[in-house]
Each structure stands twice: as structure tokens, then as C-alpha cells.
Design a protein around this motif. Structure first.
Motif, mmCIF file in Angstrom:
data_model
loop_
_atom_site.group_PDB
_atom_site.id
_atom_site.type_symbol
_atom_site.label_atom_id
_atom_site.label_comp_id
_atom_site.label_asym_id
_atom_site.label_seq_id
_atom_site.Cartn_x
_atom_site.Cartn_y
_atom_site.Cartn_z
ATOM 1 N N HIS A 139 -3.564 22.756 26.888
ATOM 2 C CA HIS A 139 -4.360 21.612 26.449
ATOM 3 C C HIS A 139 -4.186 20.442 27.415
ATOM 4 O O HIS A 139 -5.161 19.767 27.774
ATOM 5 C CB HIS A 139 -3.977 21.204 25.024
ATOM 6 C CG HIS A 139 -4.838 20.122 24.475
ATOM 7 N ND1 HIS A 139 -4.481 18.799 24.525
ATOM 8 C CD2 HIS A 139 -6.064 20.154 23.894
ATOM 9 C CE1 HIS A 139 -5.439 18.069 23.989
ATOM 10 N NE2 HIS A 139 -6.415 18.864 23.599
ATOM 11 N N ALA A 166 -3.240 28.786 18.647
ATOM 12 C CA ALA A 166 -3.461 27.816 19.730
ATOM 13 C C ALA A 166 -4.917 27.761 20.171
ATOM 14 O O ALA A 166 -5.357 26.737 20.698
ATOM 15 C CB ALA A 166 -2.566 28.139 20.921
ATOM 16 N N LYS A 169 -6.683 24.719 19.126
ATOM 17 C CA LYS A 169 -6.334 23.504 19.862
ATOM 18 C C LYS A 169 -7.125 23.392 21.177
ATOM 19 O O LYS A 169 -7.335 22.295 21.682
ATOM 20 C CB LYS A 169 -4.826 23.519 20.162
ATOM 21 C CG LYS A 169 -4.293 22.270 20.808
ATOM 22 C CD LYS A 169 -2.789 22.416 21.026
ATOM 23 C CE LYS A 169 -2.113 21.106 20.807
ATOM 24 N NZ LYS A 169 -0.672 21.221 20.744
#
Length: 181
Positions: A139, A166, A169
């Protein structure tokens, strides 16, 4: 072709070692070191990534590798594709002018950075790392690429730990993983 892909994935899977309770109790660590030790398996990993990129992202300009294991696979893939390779490092590891992003770790904060002139606006990039766990590092790298005004084509990892979610995200960016646990 599908049988060849499947046999390569099986080879890679056989070369992932697991260590319970490392680095702390309750963690099942997935070790990629046996991949690096075996030339045929390392070749299979790069073959699989190359196949994915050529099929889905033939217009890529740069492979961007994350500190530190993305540095092991990214340059090999970039060389195969005939494109450049760029480093995303931990804060303070790159000379010259840099751009950085702060991100959260499990117990604190960290910073990732890139050299200011490493990526030019509009370049089409793919991010690569060995493992997707919580998604914090990837990220942060995505945020760095946004600061550089790069066009993010997607992310690639050898291993995705699906139970940590994840992927959520990193949306809307796609993640290609060779193996999922």
C-alpha cells in the motif's frame, strides 16, 4: 500450456518451507529461501511472472521492487521483459533526492522511499514483492507511485496470505499471486 503452468506452480509450492511460531508465537512463516537455492524453481517463478505480464500487461515500462525480497525477483523479471527496474527502499537507504511515504506497521510506523527521478509521470509500472500479508508495504509503494504520477498496472507476489484480506487494502489495484494460503 496450462499443464506447464500447473507443473511450475507445483514446483514452486514444493519449495516453500513453513516455520511455525516464527518470528513470534502464532505466526506460520512461509520461507522462500529454497526457491532461491534451486535454479529450476527460481526460473519457474520468473517464467510464471513473465507469462502473466506478457498476457495482461504488455505495455509495462518498469518493474518496481519492494525492499528487500522484491529486489530478488524484480530485476530478473525486468531483464526478461526488456524494461527497467526501480527500488522502493526503507527510509534512509537511497542517495540523492527522494520521495517518501509513512505507513503503519503492526507495532509502530515506517517509511518507504524512492529516488525522486526513478519514475516519471505516466510511466506504466508493476509492483513486485515476495509475500502479501497485511498489505502495508505494498500500500505504501502504491502511494509512492501515485505521488510520482505513475500508472499502476498491478501488484505481483509469490505468496498471498488470503486470511489477512490485504487485497481489500490495495483496491482498486489488482494483485497477482502465484500461491495462496
Amino acid at each position: 500450456m496450462a499443464a506447464d503452468t500447473e507443473s511450475k506452480l507445483q514446483l514452486v509450492h514444493r519449495h516453500i518451507r513453513t516455520y511455525p511460531d516464527f518470528p513470534k508465537k502464532g505466526i506460520l512463516f512461509r520461507d522462500i529461501c529454497p526457491i532461491l537455492k534451486d535454479p529450476a524453481t527460481l526460473t519457474a517463478v520468473i517464467d510464471l511472472f513473465e507469462e502473466h505480464v506478457r498476457k495482461n500487461h504488455p505495455q509495462v515500462d518498469l518493474i518496481v521492487g519492494l525492499d528487500a525480497r522484491g529486489f530478488l525477483f524484480g530485476p530478473l523479471l525486468a531483464q526478461r521483459l526488456g524494461v527497467g527496474f526501480v527500488l522502493v527502499r526503507k527510509k534512509g537507504k537511497l542517495p540523492g533526492n527522494t520521495v517518501s511515504v509513512e505507513y503503519d506497521l503492526e507495532y509502530g510506523k515506517a517509511e518507504a522511499e524512492i529516488q525522486e527521478d526513478a519514475v516519471t509521470p505516466g510511466q506504466k509500472i508493476l509492483l513486485i514483492d515476495d509475500l502479501l500479508a497485511t498489505g502495508g508495504t505494498l500500500h505504501a509503494a502504491i502511494e509512492l507511485m501515485k505521488k510520482q504520477q505513475a500508472e499502476i498496472l498491478g501488484c505481483m507476489v509469490i505468496i498471498e496470505l488470503k486470511e489477512l484480506n490485504a487485497i481489500d487494502k490495495l483496491k482498486p489495484h489488482s494483485v497477482f499471486s502465484l500461491l495462496q494460503y
